[in-house]
Design a protein around this motif. Structure first.
Motif, PDB file in Angstrom:
ATOM      1  N   THR A   1     -12.830  15.401  47.209  1.00  0.00           N
ATOM      2  CA  THR A   1     -12.035  14.254  47.637  1.00  0.00           C
ATOM      3  C   THR A   1     -10.550  14.570  47.590  1.00  0.00           C
ATOM      4  O   THR A   1      -9.805  14.243  48.522  1.00  0.00           O
ATOM      5  N   LEU A   2     -10.105  15.227  46.521  1.00  0.00           N
ATOM      6  CA  LEU A   2      -8.683  15.582  46.420  1.00  0.00           C
ATOM      7  C   LEU A   2      -8.270  16.569  47.505  1.00  0.00           C
ATOM      8  O   LEU A   2      -7.175  16.449  48.072  1.00  0.00           O
TER       9      LEU A   2
ATOM     10  N   ILE B   1      -5.375  15.888  50.297  1.00  0.00           N
ATOM     11  CA  ILE B   1      -4.239  16.798  50.461  1.00  0.00           C
ATOM     12  C   ILE B   1      -4.156  17.306  51.896  1.00  0.00           C
ATOM     13  O   ILE B   1      -3.068  17.453  52.453  1.00  0.00           O
TER      14      ILE B   1
END
Length: 70
Positions: free
Chosen positions: A42-43, A47
């Protein structure tokens, strides 16, 4: 014979304890790895998405800052 201390094989006892502990904790460890993988994915997606949103934001600010003279 009752006065003789009983000799235990500590390596087998420790191995048995470690195996038992692993069997108890195994579901939690697997859940933790899956949760970390999900959060990491998810990160990374967020990003990757942020640079795409930046130019659109600048264009929107330019449109709003135009001065209309009468």
């Amino acid at each position: 014979m009752a006065n003789h201390p009983v000799k235990y094989n500590t390596t087998q006892n420790r191995a048995g304890t470690w195996k038992h502990n692993w069997e108890v904790m195994k579901p939690f460890v697997h859940f933790g790895f899956k949760a970390i993988a999900l959060i990491g994915g998810t990160l990374i997606s967020i990003i990757k998405l942020l640079p795409m949103l930046a130019p659109h934001k600048e264009e929107a600010q330019k449109k709003e800052t135009r001065i209309i003279r009468i």
